[in-house]
Design a protein around this motif. Sequence first.
Motif, PDB file in Angstrom:
ATOM      1  N   MET A  44       0.663  -0.868   0.334  1.00 43.68           N
ATOM      2  CA  MET A  44      -0.203  -0.072  -0.086  1.00 43.68           C
ATOM      3  C   MET A  44       0.833   1.184  -0.227  1.00 43.68           C
ATOM      4  O   MET A  44       1.665   1.259   0.975  1.00 43.68           O
ATOM      5  CB  MET A  44      -0.249   0.370   1.302  1.00 43.68           C
ATOM      6  CG  MET A  44      -1.424   1.299   1.382  1.00 43.68           C
ATOM      7  SD  MET A  44      -3.529   1.470   2.322  1.00 43.68           S
ATOM      8  CE  MET A  44      -2.276   1.132   3.814  1.00 43.68           C
ATOM      9  N   SER A  45       0.594   2.466  -0.640  1.00 40.33           N
ATOM     10  CA  SER A  45       1.651   3.825  -1.102  1.00 40.33           C
ATOM     11  C   SER A  45       0.375   4.844  -0.326  1.00 40.33           C
ATOM     12  O   SER A  45      -0.711   4.351  -0.042  1.00 40.33           O
ATOM     13  CB  SER A  45       1.998   3.615  -2.298  1.00 40.33           C
ATOM     14  OG  SER A  45       0.974   3.763  -2.927  1.00 40.33           O
ATOM     15  N   GLN A  46       1.301   5.814  -0.815  1.00 35.62           N
ATOM     16  CA  GLN A  46       0.748   6.682   0.008  1.00 35.62           C
ATOM     17  C   GLN A  46       0.524   8.089  -0.714  1.00 35.62           C
ATOM     18  O   GLN A  46       1.877   8.102  -1.452  1.00 35.62           O
ATOM     19  CB  GLN A  46       0.894   7.053   1.846  1.00 35.62           C
ATOM     20  CG  GLN A  46       0.159   8.220   1.924  1.00 35.62           C
ATOM     21  CD  GLN A  46       0.949   8.498   3.936  1.00 35.62           C
ATOM     22  OE1 GLN A  46       1.464   8.369   4.020  1.00 35.62           O
ATOM     23  NE2 GLN A  46      -0.071   9.720   4.273  1.00 35.62           N
ATOM     24  N   THR A  47      -0.829   8.799  -1.714  1.00 33.21           N
ATOM     25  CA  THR A  47       0.228   9.685  -2.231  1.00 33.21           C
ATOM     26  C   THR A  47      -0.463  11.302  -1.879  1.00 33.21           C
ATOM     27  O   THR A  47      -1.747  10.832  -0.974  1.00 33.21           O
ATOM     28  CB  THR A  47      -0.802   9.524  -3.742  1.00 33.21           C
ATOM     29  OG1 THR A  47      -0.530   7.919  -3.848  1.00 33.21           O
ATOM     30  CG2 THR A  47      -0.471  10.418  -4.461  1.00 33.21           C
ATOM     31  N   THR A  48       0.024  12.537  -2.224  1.00 30.08           N
ATOM     32  CA  THR A  48      -0.879  13.465  -1.437  1.00 30.08           C
ATOM     33  C   THR A  48      -0.872  14.551  -2.444  1.00 30.08           C
ATOM     34  O   THR A  48       0.578  14.471  -3.431  1.00 30.08           O
ATOM     35  CB  THR A  48       0.419  14.349  -0.740  1.00 30.08           C
ATOM     36  OG1 THR A  48       0.907  13.472   0.282  1.00 30.08           O
ATOM     37  CG2 THR A  48       0.009  15.588   0.026  1.00 30.08           C
ATOM     38  N   LEU A  49      -1.840  14.814  -2.446  1.00 32.14           N
ATOM     39  CA  LEU A  49      -1.971  16.181  -3.646  1.00 32.14           C
ATOM     40  C   LEU A  49      -2.320  16.947  -3.058  1.00 32.14           C
ATOM     41  O   LEU A  49      -3.220  17.709  -1.912  1.00 32.14           O
ATOM     42  CB  LEU A  49      -4.101  15.383  -4.333  1.00 32.14           C
ATOM     43  CG  LEU A  49      -3.175  13.634  -4.766  1.00 32.14           C
ATOM     44  CD1 LEU A  49      -4.999  13.075  -5.435  1.00 32.14           C
ATOM     45  CD2 LEU A  49      -3.439  14.055  -5.743  1.00 32.14           C
ATOM     46  N   LYS A  50      -1.941  17.816  -3.759  1.00 34.85           N
ATOM     47  CA  LYS A  50      -2.635  19.271  -4.234  1.00 34.85           C
ATOM     48  C   LYS A  50      -3.889  19.932  -4.551  1.00 34.85           C
ATOM     49  O   LYS A  50      -4.391  19.593  -6.164  1.00 34.85           O
ATOM     50  CB  LYS A  50      -1.728  20.461  -4.570  1.00 34.85           C
ATOM     51  CG  LYS A  50      -1.629  22.084  -3.928  1.00 34.85           C
ATOM     52  CD  LYS A  50      -1.161  22.567  -2.756  1.00 34.85           C
ATOM     53  CE  LYS A  50      -1.030  23.441  -2.848  1.00 34.85           C
ATOM     54  NZ  LYS A  50      -0.953  23.700  -0.802  1.00 34.85           N
ATOM     55  N   VAL A  51      -4.759  20.108  -3.769  1.00 29.21           N
ATOM     56  CA  VAL A  51      -5.575  20.155  -3.775  1.00 29.21           C
ATOM     57  C   VAL A  51      -6.680  22.095  -3.734  1.00 29.21           C
ATOM     58  O   VAL A  51      -6.520  22.690  -2.852  1.00 29.21           O
ATOM     59  CB  VAL A  51      -7.525  19.459  -3.117  1.00 29.21           C
ATOM     60  CG1 VAL A  51      -9.177  19.829  -3.705  1.00 29.21           C
ATOM     61  CG2 VAL A  51      -7.275  18.175  -3.382  1.00 29.21           C
ATOM     62  N   GLU A  52      -6.950  22.493  -5.202  1.00 26.79           N
ATOM     63  CA  GLU A  52      -6.978  23.801  -4.836  1.00 26.79           C
ATOM     64  C   GLU A  52      -8.822  23.817  -4.947  1.00 26.79           C
ATOM     65  O   GLU A  52      -9.590  23.298  -6.324  1.00 26.79           O
ATOM     66  CB  GLU A  52      -6.600  24.421  -6.470  1.00 26.79           C
ATOM     67  CG  GLU A  52      -4.823  24.225  -5.654  1.00 26.79           C
ATOM     68  CD  GLU A  52      -4.692  25.380  -6.528  1.00 26.79           C
ATOM     69  OE1 GLU A  52      -4.748  25.597  -8.390  1.00 26.79           O
ATOM     70  OE2 GLU A  52      -3.128  25.018  -7.047  1.00 26.79           O
ATOM     71  N   GLY A  53      -9.221  24.962  -4.705  1.00 27.63           N
ATOM     72  CA  GLY A  53     -11.039  24.899  -5.365  1.00 27.63           C
ATOM     73  C   GLY A  53     -12.394  25.501  -4.201  1.00 27.63           C
ATOM     74  O   GLY A  53     -13.172  25.535  -3.810  1.00 27.63           O
ATOM     75  N   MET A  54     -11.294  23.742  -3.340  1.00 29.90           N
ATOM     76  CA  MET A  54     -11.923  24.103  -1.646  1.00 29.90           C
ATOM     77  C   MET A  54     -12.302  25.203  -0.174  1.00 29.90           C
ATOM     78  O   MET A  54     -10.856  25.587  -0.371  1.00 29.90           O
ATOM     79  CB  MET A  54     -11.311  22.660  -0.891  1.00 29.90           C
ATOM     80  CG  MET A  54     -10.918  21.168  -1.805  1.00 29.90           C
ATOM     81  SD  MET A  54     -10.686  20.114  -0.777  1.00 29.90           S
ATOM     82  CE  MET A  54      -8.439  20.825  -0.216  1.00 29.90           C
ATOM     83  N   THR A  55     -13.234  25.818  -0.397  1.00 21.01           N
ATOM     84  CA  THR A  55     -13.840  26.867  -0.131  1.00 21.01           C
ATOM     85  C   THR A  55     -14.295  27.159   2.000  1.00 21.01           C
ATOM     86  O   THR A  55     -14.324  27.322   2.512  1.00 21.01           O
ATOM     87  CB  THR A  55     -14.521  28.451  -0.203  1.00 21.01           C
ATOM     88  OG1 THR A  55     -15.706  26.963  -0.518  1.00 21.01           O
ATOM     89  CG2 THR A  55     -13.675  28.160  -1.402  1.00 21.01           C
ATOM     90  N   CYS A  56     -14.651  25.584   2.235  1.00 21.74           N
ATOM     91  CA  CYS A  56     -15.341  25.044   3.435  1.00 21.74           C
ATOM     92  C   CYS A  56     -15.820  23.668   3.368  1.00 21.74           C
ATOM     93  O   CYS A  56     -15.153  22.654   3.089  1.00 21.74           O
ATOM     94  CB  CYS A  56     -16.761  25.608   3.333  1.00 21.74           C
ATOM     95  SG  CYS A  56     -18.099  24.480   2.436  1.00 21.74           S
TER      96      CYS A  56
END
Length: 65
Positions: free
Chosen positions: A1-13
Amino acid sequence: MSQTTLKVEGMTCNHCKMHVEKALRGVNGVEEAQVDLAKGEAVVSGNASREELVKAVIDAGYSAQ
């Protein structure tokens, strides 16, 4: 099992955060998904590909890289 980090834009709440987590958890191979609204990051554990994860976030209405 691996771990991935994503940068997510557009979330406000918190609703946005939960929507992205649900989208990521729906990807085949995902064991766990945790989204940090303040950091704009999602940390995903499992065997799903990065491309599948990014697509799930985009399909949910946000941008990811």
